[in-house]
Design a protein around this motif. Sequence first.
Motif: not given
Length: 217
Positions: A199-217
């Motif tokens: 997550i540290r390396d991911a945030l270095a690229k995305t700069k944010q925790l991204l918008e959530p998506t509807e992954y389960v119903t």
Amino acid sequence: YEDFNAQITNYVNLEAEEVLFTQKKAYSNDFGVHGTAAGSSLMNPLRAANDDQIATSYASEVSSPIFAGDYTMQQIKWIMTYKNDVYRSEYTGAEIRRFMDWLVNVKEDGSNPVRHRNLLPITSGMEYTVTETERGKFTLGDITVNGQPLEDDTVYTVLLVGADTYLEHPTFCNCPMPEDLKEKREDRYVDQYTSYDCIRDALAKTKQLLEPTEYVT
């Protein structure tokens, strides 16, 4: 006096942790009809930053809501449930169905990998439906990839984040991962690289925790 005043007014705590990023939006960790927004906002940058088609967590990944404001690495660790292992695999759609069956369905001997909704897998790039047949017991339904039907013969790149111990240990879930699926996954990184590092390396690229998506119903 001027030197002393400058030290007081321009104080810098050299031991303070570095701020990794500033989160603009807050997300709840309450489980709703489409999963947990906080969990989704954490899994989405992991998948995006690693260029995988699908990311799946082994059960609960987030222990608290996402707040808006500055984050240090320690604060990220408090939000994540524990240090999970990180794997990458190439699975066919048919193998992904079996993988999700392992993570969701109650087994013939009664072993249950879920037990309560917060332990349902958090996915990114993939959506699924479940039916709660009894309290804490679920049956897997349809699976789609970005809204399109999962194709059994198509090969997908999958990022796997989790730990086998809880799911496989006889005292807990007693649901071992199918051996052929386990053999196909590869350690994503070496030298004890964990979900914290990921997550540290991911945030270095995305700069944010991204918008959530509807992954389960």
